[in-house]
Structures are given as C-alpha cells and as structure tokens.
Write a protein that holds these residues in place. Structure first.
Motif, PDB file in Angstrom:
ATOM      1  N   UNK A  80      29.953  28.497  38.343  1.00  0.00           N
ATOM      2  CA  UNK A  80      29.212  29.618  38.759  1.00  0.00           C
ATOM      3  C   UNK A  80      29.914  30.372  39.898  1.00  0.00           C
ATOM      4  N   UNK A  81      30.481  29.858  40.768  1.00  0.00           N
ATOM      5  CA  UNK A  81      31.180  30.507  41.744  1.00  0.00           C
ATOM      6  C   UNK A  81      32.361  31.261  41.187  1.00  0.00           C
ATOM      7  N   UNK A  82      33.046  30.768  40.314  1.00  0.00           N
ATOM      8  CA  UNK A  82      34.119  31.573  39.753  1.00  0.00           C
ATOM      9  C   UNK A  82      33.820  32.747  39.118  1.00  0.00           C
ATOM     10  N   UNK A  83      32.617  32.913  38.745  1.00  0.00           N
ATOM     11  CA  UNK A  83      32.266  34.205  38.013  1.00  0.00           C
ATOM     12  C   UNK A  83      32.034  35.312  38.845  1.00  0.00           C
ATOM     13  N   UNK A  84      32.226  35.203  40.072  1.00  0.00           N
ATOM     14  CA  UNK A  84      32.172  36.386  41.385  1.00  0.00           C
ATOM     15  C   UNK A  84      33.585  36.784  41.269  1.00  0.00           C
ATOM     16  N   UNK A  85      34.179  37.325  40.544  1.00  0.00           N
ATOM     17  CA  UNK A  85      35.677  37.661  40.428  1.00  0.00           C
ATOM     18  C   UNK A  85      35.721  39.096  41.711  1.00  0.00           C
ATOM     19  N   UNK A  86      34.695  39.840  41.512  1.00  0.00           N
ATOM     20  CA  UNK A  86      34.925  40.858  42.501  1.00  0.00           C
ATOM     21  C   UNK A  86      34.932  40.489  43.974  1.00  0.00           C
ATOM     22  N   UNK A  87      34.493  39.392  44.285  1.00  0.00           N
ATOM     23  CA  UNK A  87      34.635  38.778  45.479  1.00  0.00           C
ATOM     24  C   UNK A  87      35.603  37.874  45.625  1.00  0.00           C
ATOM     25  N   UNK A  88      36.085  36.887  44.789  1.00  0.00           N
ATOM     26  CA  UNK A  88      37.024  35.914  44.979  1.00  0.00           C
ATOM     27  C   UNK A  88      38.475  36.454  44.850  1.00  0.00           C
ATOM     28  N   UNK A  89      38.573  37.468  43.890  1.00  0.00           N
ATOM     29  CA  UNK A  89      39.930  38.038  43.511  1.00  0.00           C
ATOM     30  C   UNK A  89      40.073  39.482  44.352  1.00  0.00           C
ATOM     31  N   UNK A  90      41.334  39.696  44.487  1.00  0.00           N
ATOM     32  CA  UNK A  90      41.527  41.061  44.954  1.00  0.00           C
ATOM     33  C   UNK A  90      41.258  42.098  43.858  1.00  0.00           C
ATOM     34  N   UNK A  91      40.622  43.256  44.285  1.00  0.00           N
ATOM     35  CA  UNK A  91      40.446  44.363  43.026  1.00  0.00           C
ATOM     36  C   UNK A  91      41.864  44.955  42.756  1.00  0.00           C
ATOM     37  N   UNK A  92      42.610  45.404  43.823  1.00  0.00           N
ATOM     38  CA  UNK A  92      43.870  45.611  43.612  1.00  0.00           C
ATOM     39  C   UNK A  92      44.836  45.102  44.562  1.00  0.00           C
ATOM     40  N   UNK A  93      45.808  45.596  44.760  1.00  0.00           N
ATOM     41  CA  UNK A  93      46.843  45.206  45.840  1.00  0.00           C
ATOM     42  C   UNK A  93      46.418  45.886  47.258  1.00  0.00           C
ATOM     43  N   UNK A  94      45.584  46.717  47.260  1.00  0.00           N
ATOM     44  CA  UNK A  94      45.315  47.535  48.259  1.00  0.00           C
ATOM     45  C   UNK A  94      44.592  46.697  49.487  1.00  0.00           C
ATOM     46  N   UNK A  95      44.515  47.245  50.726  1.00  0.00           N
ATOM     47  CA  UNK A  95      44.185  46.376  51.768  1.00  0.00           C
ATOM     48  C   UNK A  95      42.666  46.550  51.796  1.00  0.00           C
ATOM     49  N   UNK A  96      41.980  47.563  51.010  1.00  0.00           N
ATOM     50  CA  UNK A  96      40.461  47.931  51.068  1.00  0.00           C
ATOM     51  C   UNK A  96      39.730  47.069  49.913  1.00  0.00           C
ATOM     52  N   UNK A  97      40.679  46.166  48.994  1.00  0.00           N
ATOM     53  CA  UNK A  97      40.393  45.665  47.928  1.00  0.00           C
ATOM     54  C   UNK A  97      40.638  44.087  47.975  1.00  0.00           C
ATOM     55  N   UNK A  98      40.945  43.633  49.232  1.00  0.00           N
ATOM     56  CA  UNK A  98      41.474  42.232  49.415  1.00  0.00           C
ATOM     57  C   UNK A  98      40.051  41.426  49.048  1.00  0.00           C
ATOM     58  N   UNK A  99      40.450  40.291  48.605  1.00  0.00           N
ATOM     59  CA  UNK A  99      39.310  39.215  48.205  1.00  0.00           C
ATOM     60  C   UNK A  99      38.375  38.881  49.487  1.00  0.00           C
ATOM     61  N   UNK A 100      37.017  38.896  49.431  1.00  0.00           N
ATOM     62  CA  UNK A 100      36.016  38.623  50.496  1.00  0.00           C
ATOM     63  C   UNK A 100      36.028  37.012  50.483  1.00  0.00           C
ATOM     64  N   UNK A 101      36.152  36.489  49.434  1.00  0.00           N
ATOM     65  CA  UNK A 101      36.205  34.984  49.436  1.00  0.00           C
ATOM     66  C   UNK A 101      37.370  34.276  48.992  1.00  0.00           C
ATOM     67  N   UNK A 102      38.649  34.183  49.898  1.00  0.00           N
ATOM     68  CA  UNK A 102      39.506  33.521  49.213  1.00  0.00           C
ATOM     69  C   UNK A 102      39.499  32.126  49.181  1.00  0.00           C
ATOM     70  N   UNK A 103      40.308  31.425  48.473  1.00  0.00           N
ATOM     71  CA  UNK A 103      40.376  29.849  48.444  1.00  0.00           C
ATOM     72  C   UNK A 103      39.906  29.116  49.544  1.00  0.00           C
ATOM     73  N   UNK A 104      40.461  29.425  50.685  1.00  0.00           N
ATOM     74  CA  UNK A 104      40.123  28.684  51.958  1.00  0.00           C
ATOM     75  C   UNK A 104      38.658  28.777  52.229  1.00  0.00           C
TER      76      UNK A 104
END
Length: 254
Positions: A216-240
């Motif tokens: 279920x956690x993996x479904x939240x791609x907008x939060x766990x993956x960068x949206x783009x390479x831009x600083x404003x689109x970084x992952x909110x929840x990185x693996x750590x």
C-alpha cells in the motif's frame, strides 16, 4: 512552542534518525501490547498516506478479521509540493485521491470510501472545530469502538491539529482514542525525553498485514518518488524515511 519543540520542528527538514538506531533500541520491544478492538474503528488522517504510514498494518489486520473500518480524510494533500513547476495543487488532489483508493484496496479494504473534509492543506489548525464536528458525527454514525488519529505531538501542524480535533471528538462521544506518530520517528531518537513513552503501546502485525502495508505504501508515488529532477519536486518520503514505517509492528499512544 518551547525552544526544544522549535528545534525538533526544524529537524523535520534535516537528516533524521536512521531506522538502524530505532531497531537497535530495545525500548520499542518492551512496549505493552495494544489489542485491536472487535467493533468499528474510525481512522483519521491529516493527509492521504498518513493513515497507511502510521496505522496501515492495523487496518490490514482489521480487514483480515472482517472488521469494520472507516476513514476520515481531513485534507486532500494538495500542499505537498508547493514549489513544483510540473504539478498543480488541483492535480495533486486527483493524484493523491487515486493513490489512496489503490492503497486501501491493497490493505484489504477495497470498498472503503473516506469521508473527505476538504480542509486546506497546512491550514487544519484554522478549522479544528469543523474537523472535530465531522469526526464526532462519524463516531456516532458508525458506533465506533475506537478512533485512531495522528499524534498531537508529531510536530507537523496538520497532524497535531487533526489529533487535537479527534481527541475533543472522542471525549464528546465517549470513544477511546489511539494516536499514531508519523514524523516522530524522523526527528526523535530512542529514549527521547520529549516522547510520552509511558503512554505508548505496540500493535504486532501478522506477516500478511505487514506485506499488505508495504504494498500500500508503494502506491503513494507522488510522495515516495521525485515528480521531476527539480528541487521543488523531490520525494517527501525517501527510502530512509519509509524504513520507519515498514516494521512488523506499529506504535500508538493511548
């Protein structure tokens, strides 16, 4: 907010406590057990993903037991990437709604439809009375045996406000409240004196529930993956950060 709490709040944006430190602390293993109730459970989330991160394993366990689970989504999570140049707040609402729908299905709750309050993201503290009334109404309508909500000490304004609203609603209706931490694992440390460990308890997760939560956690791609390479689109929840929420147990404050 005291100086200590100000420092902890600032630490949300700083490197956090590694999961290896939490895993090496036996204090978590010594927490008392928190048995799940047999009656309906209302889960409150400040943003779509909070409920899965902090209480998703419990939700999956309840689903496997045939339990009655209800969800109150306070905000739509549109403020997670305020500096993004590729996704607008309205687009984020659509994305996060779809992510949550898939995530709760992965938990074994495909028919769960949240009660959406549409409170502005990052402004929950300005709408606490409204949130309290909605939670209280849901508790009464469902005949809830328990309410689970974000911890009031999580140092995220929306989490704390949602938790306060849930606490007031539970007192008014007479329903027990469990508070689940999300960001605490990032800024706190093992044995941290700012944490009410005397009120903490463990919910042991069966392997199947843990697996469902991870999916279920993996479904939240907008939060766990960068949206783009831009600083404003970084992952909110990185693996750590996700590592804190992939344990075979969850912690609540009762």
């Amino acid at each position: 907010m005291t100086g200590g709490r100000q420092a902890a709040a600032a630490a949300i944006d700083a490197p956090g406590t590694p999961e290896s430190r939490w895993a090496g602390w036996d204090g978590l293993l010594r927490l008392p057990a928190a048995p799940l109730p047999h009656g309906p459970v209302v889960v409150v989330a400040a943003h779509p993903d909070d409920e899965v991160l902090g209480f998703g394993g419990a939700m999956a366990t309840l689903a496997a037991q045939g339990g009655d689970v209800h969800l109150v989504s306070v905000t739509d999570g549109e403020g997670s990437h305020p500096r993004s140049t590729v996704v607008s707040p309205s687009e984020l609402i659509v994305m996060r709604e779809a992510e949550l729908e898939r995530a709760v299905a992965d938990l074994g709750l495909p028919g769960l439809r949240p009660r959406r309050l549409h409170v502005p993201d990052s402004r929950v503290h300005r709408h606490e009375d409204q949130v309290q009334d909605a939670i209280a109404a849901t508790l009464r309508e469902t005949g809830a045996a328990l309410c689970a909500a974000p911890w009031t000490g999580d140092l995220h304004s929306d989490h704390e406000a949602a938790g306060r609203a849930a606490r007031a609603a539970c007192r008014a209706v007479g329903v027990p409240l469990w508070l689940y931490p999300v960001w605490m694992w990032h800024w706190a440390r093992p044995g941290d004196e700012r944490i009410p460990w005397a009120d903490a308890a463990r919910i042991a997760l069966p392997p199947r529930a843990s697996a469902r939560k991870e999916l279920a956690i993996q479904r939240f791609t907008s939060q766990i993956m960068p949206l783009t390479a831009g600083d404003g689109d970084a992952a909110i929840l990185p693996p750590e950060e996700l590592a804190h929420h992939l344990r075979p147990f969850e912690v609540v404050f009762r």
